[in-house]
Design an enzyme around this catalytic site. Structure first.
Site, PDB file in Angstrom:
ATOM      1  N   ARG A 287      43.438  30.641  51.993  1.00 43.14           N
ATOM      2  CA  ARG A 287      43.284  29.993  51.031  1.00 43.14           C
ATOM      3  C   ARG A 287      43.384  28.796  50.877  1.00 43.14           C
ATOM      4  O   ARG A 287      43.041  27.732  50.514  1.00 43.14           O
ATOM      5  CB  ARG A 287      45.083  30.537  50.213  1.00 43.14           C
ATOM      6  CG  ARG A 287      44.979  29.507  49.539  1.00 43.14           C
ATOM      7  CD  ARG A 287      46.536  30.939  47.686  1.00 43.14           C
ATOM      8  NE  ARG A 287      47.190  30.751  49.525  1.00 43.14           N
ATOM      9  CZ  ARG A 287      48.492  30.172  49.607  1.00 43.14           C
ATOM     10  NH1 ARG A 287      48.439  28.858  49.786  1.00 43.14           N
ATOM     11  NH2 ARG A 287      49.042  31.479  50.593  1.00 43.14           N
TER      12      ARG A 287
ATOM     13  N   TYR B  73      34.965  23.942  25.617  1.00 41.01           N
ATOM     14  CA  TYR B  73      35.170  25.240  26.075  1.00 41.01           C
ATOM     15  C   TYR B  73      36.504  25.928  25.503  1.00 41.01           C
ATOM     16  O   TYR B  73      37.457  25.679  25.866  1.00 41.01           O
ATOM     17  CB  TYR B  73      35.042  25.321  27.857  1.00 41.01           C
ATOM     18  CG  TYR B  73      34.834  26.425  28.155  1.00 41.01           C
ATOM     19  CD1 TYR B  73      33.920  27.856  27.573  1.00 41.01           C
ATOM     20  CD2 TYR B  73      35.425  26.818  28.622  1.00 41.01           C
ATOM     21  CE1 TYR B  73      33.577  28.778  28.468  1.00 41.01           C
ATOM     22  CE2 TYR B  73      35.613  28.858  29.244  1.00 41.01           C
ATOM     23  CZ  TYR B  73      34.855  29.168  29.388  1.00 41.01           C
ATOM     24  OH  TYR B  73      34.988  30.703  29.944  1.00 41.01           O
TER      25      TYR B  73
ATOM     26  N   ASP C 189      33.231  18.507  32.666  1.00 41.66           N
ATOM     27  CA  ASP C 189      32.467  19.322  32.753  1.00 41.66           C
ATOM     28  C   ASP C 189      31.154  19.384  32.689  1.00 41.66           C
ATOM     29  O   ASP C 189      30.432  19.043  31.253  1.00 41.66           O
ATOM     30  CB  ASP C 189      33.043  19.902  31.726  1.00 41.66           C
ATOM     31  CG  ASP C 189      32.700  21.207  32.086  1.00 41.66           C
ATOM     32  OD1 ASP C 189      31.237  22.197  33.007  1.00 41.66           O
ATOM     33  OD2 ASP C 189      33.239  22.438  31.494  1.00 41.66           O
TER      34      ASP C 189
ATOM     35  N   LYS D 221      28.114  30.038  35.964  1.00 35.85           N
ATOM     36  CA  LYS D 221      26.637  29.651  35.604  1.00 35.85           C
ATOM     37  C   LYS D 221      25.458  29.006  35.905  1.00 35.85           C
ATOM     38  O   LYS D 221      24.785  29.875  36.724  1.00 35.85           O
ATOM     39  CB  LYS D 221      26.921  28.791  34.419  1.00 35.85           C
ATOM     40  CG  LYS D 221      28.347  28.925  33.721  1.00 35.85           C
ATOM     41  CD  LYS D 221      28.849  30.012  32.466  1.00 35.85           C
ATOM     42  CE  LYS D 221      30.196  30.695  32.383  1.00 35.85           C
ATOM     43  NZ  LYS D 221      31.059  29.514  31.382  1.00 35.85           N
TER      44      LYS D 221
HETATM   45  C1  LIG Z   1      32.006  29.455  31.739  1.00 39.35           C
HETATM   46  C2  LIG Z   1      32.634  27.762  31.469  1.00 39.35           C
HETATM   47  C3  LIG Z   1      33.832  27.317  31.661  1.00 39.35           C
HETATM   48  C4  LIG Z   1      35.388  28.528  31.854  1.00 39.35           C
HETATM   49  O1  LIG Z   1      34.384  29.119  33.655  1.00 39.35           O
HETATM   50  P1  LIG Z   1      35.019  30.279  34.250  1.00 39.35           P
HETATM   51  O2  LIG Z   1      33.887  30.358  35.668  1.00 39.35           O
HETATM   52  O3  LIG Z   1      34.325  31.712  32.980  1.00 39.35           O
HETATM   53  O4  LIG Z   1      36.187  30.682  34.096  1.00 39.35           O
HETATM   54  C5  LIG Z   1      34.166  26.098  32.024  1.00 39.35           C
HETATM   55  N1  LIG Z   1      33.542  24.995  30.948  1.00 39.35           N
HETATM   56  C6  LIG Z   1      31.932  25.452  30.604  1.00 39.35           C
HETATM   57  C7  LIG Z   1      30.826  25.019  30.275  1.00 39.35           C
HETATM   58  C8  LIG Z   1      32.075  26.723  30.390  1.00 39.35           C
HETATM   59  O5  LIG Z   1      30.646  27.237  30.099  1.00 39.35           O
END
Ligand SMILES: *Cc1c(COP(=O)(O)O)cnc(C)c1O
Length: 395
Positions: free
Chosen positions: A58, A111, A183, A208
């Site tokens: 961790r 998001y 992000d 993603k």
């Molecule tokens: C999918 C996504 C998240 C969250 O990510 P997870 O891996 O599903 O927890 C945050 N920001 C954006 C822009 C996303 O597409």
């Protein structure tokens, strides 16, 4: 460790460490929860931070460490921290930077789960939140209060692909002593590197594009060593949203083809966006690669391409939008993006169902809005599937 000036080479070699006597090409998966100390003193030194070496997974794991080193090279930051999900990264960053009585400025388009965290969890803990249009510099400046500690955004933003000017947000943050978090999930470091514009903390849902194969949920933060170490030793360690070594290995494997995949996603998306824009059954297409899109002016300056995600509205009713999505044969009805498969979803029913009807209207999300995450198939096949779907609703 070895580093090139070219990101294509760095997706393959950047941040890679030598992994022991056998010299494996692929990074070994250290599938272990804990690490053995030679003696008590060695354990004590590692806990005190006086000696290198692992303690417990961790706190750090060699496979996860390598992914972090690779991501820091790609985002051009000093360090990175990996998490068990993108939302794990969002919450670790936010709770490390904000406490009760502090104020967060964020975007009125986010998001869905990030919105839910900011709109529901933070106020319940005594953290104030202002939702503003981060593309409007005056609106951001007007929202600043003496207790503002963080500006948090995404660019381009779900689901209408609004683009935020990174230079402008970074300049406000520096001038006012406010930490900026961005992000970068939709772009990946191939198309955009927010830290090179002065953003303090860069966030990814590695689920993603970074992983790219629809088989992992994971997150990453990239920033200065000071900030990343602080997060690792506080909110990541104590709240525990860590990434497993096996998932880290899968993301490392994904990174090796990131530049090829992202280039193809972008090329396909451009062709599909132009096709949809010319189609009589489509009301409007939102894609920064189209000259009419307000974010188009930042292509080239902060974005090296428009990416693989777009949104569009069909002409007609909510029922017709739903019938069109249900009619598709190859494109998959699924949330997420950045996978080999083209994925299609309906934000008002799915990713943005955490929004109240008035919040949807406020965020400009109509009930006929559809999000398309263009995949790596031949663009002709993607368009043929969309075409038969649109024909079925009279388009
Ligand atoms: C999918 C996504 C998240 C969250 O990510 P997870 O891996 O599903 O927890 C945050 N920001 C954006 C822009 C996303 O597409």
């Amino acid at each position: 460790m070895w580093e090139s000036k070219n990101i294509e080479t760095n997706t393959i070699h950047g941040g890679k460490k030598s992994q022991g006597e056998h010299g494996p090409l692929s990074t070994p998966i250290y599938q272990t929860s804990t690490f053995v100390f030679d003696d008590v003193q060695q354990g004590a030194d590692r806990f005190a931070g006086d000696a290198q070496g692992h303690i417990y997974s961790r706190l750090g794991n060699p496979t996860v460490d390598e992914l972090e080193a690779r991501m820091a090279v790609l985002e051009e930051t000093e360090a990175a921290a990996a998490f068990g999900s993108g939302m794990g990264a969002v919450s670790a960053a936010i709770f490390a930077l904000l406490k009760a009585g502090d104020h967060l400025i964020t975007s009125h388009r986010l998001y869905g789960c990030t919105f839910a965290l900011f709109n529901h969890q933070l106020p319940a803990l005594g953290i104030q939140v202002s939702f503003v249009d981060l593309a409007d510099e005056q609106a951001v400046r007007a929202a600043i209060k003496p207790n503002t500690k963080v500006i948090y955004g995404e660019t381009p933003i779900n689901p209408c692909l609004t683009v935020i000017d990174l230079d402008s947000i970074a300049a406000i943050g520096r001038e006012q002593g406010i930490t900026t978090v961005m992000d970068n999930t939709f772009m990946s470091p191939i198309l955009q590197r927010p830290a090179t514009h002065g953003i303090d903390l860069v966030l990814h849902s590695a689920t993603k594009y970074l992983n790219g194969h629809g088989d992992v949920v994971a997150g990453i933060l990239c920033g200065s060593s000071e900030l990343i170490n602080h997060i690792k030793m506080t909110t990541r360690k104590d709240m525990g949203a860590v990434m497993s070594p096996h998932d880290a290995w899968l993301v490392i494997r994904g990174l090796k083809t990131l530049h090829l995949r992202v280039q193809r996603h972008s090329e396909n998306a451009q062709v599909v966006a132009e096709y949809l824009q010319g189609h009589g059954a489509i009301e409007k297409v939102y894609y920064p690669g189209l000259p009419e899109h307000p974010g188009h002016r930042l292509l080239g300056r902060q974005m090296r391409g428009a990416g693989g995600v777009m949104a569009f509205e069909v002409k007609g009713s909510f029922e017709q939008a739903v019938a069109f999505i249900n009619q598709l044969k190859m494109c998959k009805r699924a949330v997420s993006l950045g996978d080999a498969e083209t994925l299609i979803q309906h934000p008002a029913s799915m990713t943005h169902s955490t929004y109240e009807p008035e919040e949807l209207a406020e965020a400009g999300i109509s009930r006929t809005l559809i999000r398309l995450a263009v995949g790596l198939e031949n663009a002709e096949d993607i368009m043929a599937d969309l075409d038969q779907g649109l024909a079925s609703i009279g388009g």
